[in-house]
Design a protein around this motif. Structure first.
Motif, PDB file in Angstrom:
ATOM      1  N   ILE A   1      39.281  47.455  28.757  1.00  8.39           N
ATOM      2  CA  ILE A   1      39.144  46.574  29.920  1.00  8.39           C
ATOM      3  C   ILE A   1      40.096  45.401  29.677  1.00  8.39           C
ATOM      4  O   ILE A   1      39.894  44.607  28.765  1.00  8.39           O
ATOM      5  CB  ILE A   1      37.696  46.056  30.080  1.00  8.39           C
ATOM      6  N   HIS A   2      41.137  45.298  30.483  1.00  5.62           N
ATOM      7  CA  HIS A   2      42.163  44.273  30.262  1.00  5.62           C
ATOM      8  C   HIS A   2      41.695  42.875  30.646  1.00  5.62           C
ATOM      9  O   HIS A   2      42.034  41.898  29.989  1.00  5.62           O
ATOM     10  CB  HIS A   2      43.437  44.611  31.038  1.00  5.62           C
ATOM     11  N   ASP A   3      40.968  42.770  31.744  1.00  4.70           N
ATOM     12  CA  ASP A   3      40.495  41.459  32.181  1.00  4.70           C
ATOM     13  C   ASP A   3      39.372  41.652  33.196  1.00  4.70           C
ATOM     14  O   ASP A   3      39.086  42.776  33.613  1.00  4.70           O
ATOM     15  CB  ASP A   3      41.633  40.620  32.785  1.00  4.70           C
ATOM     16  N   LEU A   4      38.748  40.557  33.571  1.00  3.73           N
ATOM     17  CA  LEU A   4      37.674  40.589  34.565  1.00  3.73           C
ATOM     18  C   LEU A   4      38.054  39.771  35.794  1.00  3.73           C
ATOM     19  O   LEU A   4      37.206  39.166  36.444  1.00  3.73           O
ATOM     20  CB  LEU A   4      36.366  40.080  33.951  1.00  3.73           C
ATOM     21  N   ALA A   5      39.343  39.755  36.115  1.00  5.15           N
ATOM     22  CA  ALA A   5      39.829  38.956  37.240  1.00  5.15           C
ATOM     23  C   ALA A   5      39.142  39.338  38.550  1.00  5.15           C
ATOM     24  O   ALA A   5      38.920  38.473  39.392  1.00  5.15           O
ATOM     25  CB  ALA A   5      41.342  39.099  37.371  1.00  5.15           C
ATOM     26  N   VAL A   6      38.789  40.598  38.722  1.00  2.00           N
ATOM     27  CA  VAL A   6      38.157  41.008  39.977  1.00  2.00           C
ATOM     28  C   VAL A   6      36.779  40.375  40.156  1.00  2.00           C
ATOM     29  O   VAL A   6      36.262  40.310  41.262  1.00  2.00           O
ATOM     30  CB  VAL A   6      38.043  42.546  40.116  1.00  2.00           C
ATOM     31  N   PHE A   7      36.182  39.908  39.069  1.00  2.00           N
ATOM     32  CA  PHE A   7      34.905  39.195  39.150  1.00  2.00           C
ATOM     33  C   PHE A   7      35.137  37.683  39.216  1.00  2.00           C
ATOM     34  O   PHE A   7      34.426  36.968  39.925  1.00  2.00           O
ATOM     35  CB  PHE A   7      34.022  39.515  37.934  1.00  2.00           C
ATOM     36  N   ASP A   8      36.087  37.190  38.441  1.00  2.00           N
ATOM     37  CA  ASP A   8      36.287  35.749  38.292  1.00  2.00           C
ATOM     38  C   ASP A   8      37.227  35.137  39.311  1.00  2.00           C
ATOM     39  O   ASP A   8      37.196  33.935  39.536  1.00  2.00           O
ATOM     40  CB  ASP A   8      36.832  35.449  36.887  1.00  2.00           C
ATOM     41  N   GLN A   9      38.102  35.955  39.881  1.00  2.00           N
ATOM     42  CA  GLN A   9      39.063  35.463  40.865  1.00  2.00           C
ATOM     43  C   GLN A   9      38.971  36.339  42.110  1.00  2.00           C
ATOM     44  O   GLN A   9      39.793  37.229  42.318  1.00  2.00           O
ATOM     45  CB  GLN A   9      40.473  35.514  40.284  1.00  2.00           C
ATOM     46  N   PRO A  10      37.968  36.102  42.949  1.00  2.00           N
ATOM     47  CA  PRO A  10      37.715  36.996  44.088  1.00  2.00           C
ATOM     48  C   PRO A  10      38.905  37.202  45.013  1.00  2.00           C
ATOM     49  O   PRO A  10      39.039  38.248  45.616  1.00  2.00           O
ATOM     50  CB  PRO A  10      36.567  36.316  44.838  1.00  2.00           C
ATOM     51  N   GLY A  11      39.800  36.244  45.122  1.00  2.00           N
ATOM     52  CA  GLY A  11      40.945  36.398  46.011  1.00  2.00           C
ATOM     53  C   GLY A  11      42.130  37.093  45.368  1.00  2.00           C
ATOM     54  O   GLY A  11      43.208  37.146  45.942  1.00  2.00           O
ATOM     55  N   SER A  12      41.931  37.663  44.172  1.00  2.00           N
ATOM     56  CA  SER A  12      43.058  38.243  43.442  1.00  2.00           C
ATOM     57  C   SER A  12      43.434  39.648  43.896  1.00  2.00           C
ATOM     58  O   SER A  12      44.481  40.146  43.530  1.00  2.00           O
ATOM     59  CB  SER A  12      42.764  38.258  41.938  1.00  2.00           C
ATOM     60  N   GLU A  13      42.599  40.295  44.644  1.00  2.00           N
ATOM     61  CA  GLU A  13      42.872  41.647  45.139  1.00  2.00           C
ATOM     62  C   GLU A  13      42.385  41.739  46.583  1.00  2.00           C
ATOM     63  O   GLU A  13      41.553  40.943  47.015  1.00  2.00           O
ATOM     64  CB  GLU A  13      42.117  42.710  44.315  1.00  2.00           C
ATOM     65  N   ASN A  14      42.873  42.737  47.311  1.00  2.00           N
ATOM     66  CA  ASN A  14      42.328  42.903  48.653  1.00  2.00           C
ATOM     67  C   ASN A  14      40.864  43.321  48.518  1.00  2.00           C
ATOM     68  O   ASN A  14      40.472  43.930  47.504  1.00  2.00           O
ATOM     69  CB  ASN A  14      43.173  43.872  49.495  1.00  2.00           C
ATOM     70  N   PRO A  15      40.017  42.993  49.471  1.00  2.00           N
ATOM     71  CA  PRO A  15      38.566  43.190  49.314  1.00  2.00           C
ATOM     72  C   PRO A  15      38.149  44.624  48.979  1.00  2.00           C
ATOM     73  O   PRO A  15      37.273  44.823  48.139  1.00  2.00           O
ATOM     74  CB  PRO A  15      38.004  42.744  50.666  1.00  2.00           C
ATOM     75  N   ALA A  16      38.750  45.617  49.605  1.00  2.00           N
ATOM     76  CA  ALA A  16      38.348  47.004  49.339  1.00  2.00           C
ATOM     77  C   ALA A  16      38.708  47.402  47.906  1.00  2.00           C
ATOM     78  O   ALA A  16      37.902  48.024  47.203  1.00  2.00           O
ATOM     79  CB  ALA A  16      39.018  47.949  50.332  1.00  2.00           C
TER      80      ALA A  16
END
Length: 193
Positions: free
Chosen positions: A63-78
């Motif tokens: 697991i490289h990072d948890l950005a999808v949990f900590d930075q909600p705007g880092s990826e498109n929602p889907a």
């Protein structure tokens, strides 16, 4: 990887990355079939993905990072929802989780209330190939990209989660404090936003 680490008959399987649930179902079927046919001893995933219902084989998942949990705007929602589900699934399925840093290890343990022994920080290595220097190739690349002989470089996807604005803030401080600052070169594909 070297033979002394993997044994005599390592099997490397490259699968298409597909965020569609049908792609995950297909990947799971294919991987479970390969594991069964070749009687493999271990499954290692270098990118957050575990085999669903794959408890019959030890799984090591990076697991490289948890950005999808900590930075909600880092990826498109889907895609963010998909990545969150895949990481949560890997937390459930993996025998051992690995991270590239102690920071991410601590984040993973705290977020999912994991036993510390189940998560190992293993710092990423550098292939010796990157230590080789070729004067002619370096000169060609400097000329081709109009680069000076010395510079600072950042290599990453160009997107908000890579924290490039902080890098530029730090570079501005560096330039103010340095008599002869090196130029900053940023290299990477355009990413989300």
């Amino acid at each position: 990887l070297s033979e002394h680490l993997l044994g005599e008959h390592p099997v490397q399987v490259t699968t298409m990355f597909d965020s569609h649930p049908g792609g995950d179902i297909h990947r799971n079927i294919v991987l479970r079939k390969i594991i069964s046919e070749r009687n493999l001893d271990l499954f290692f995933s270098p990118a957050f993905y575990s085999i669903q219902r794959g408890r019959h084989i030890p799984q090591v998942v990076l697991i490289h990072d948890l950005a999808v949990f900590d930075q909600p705007g880092s990826e498109n929602p889907a895609f963010r929802l998909y990545l969150r589900q895949m990481i949560q699934s890997s937390v459930r399925n993996a025998t051992i989780l690995t991270t590239p840093s102690e920071f991410v290890r601590t984040q993973l343990i705290n977020r999912f209330n994991l036993d510390g022994d189940a998560v190992k920080a293993i710092h990423l290595g550098v292939d010796p190939e990157f230590g080789k220097y070729n004067d002619e190739r370096a000169q060609y690349l400097r000329e081709h990209y109009c680069l000076p002989s010395h510079f600072l470089i950042n290599i990453a996807t160009v997107e908000p989660r890579k924290n490039l604005l902080k890098l530029l803030d730090a570079y501005a401080i560096y330039k103010r404090r340095t008599l002869d600052p090196l130029p900053l070169v940023i290299i990477g594909k355009d990413g989300f936003k």
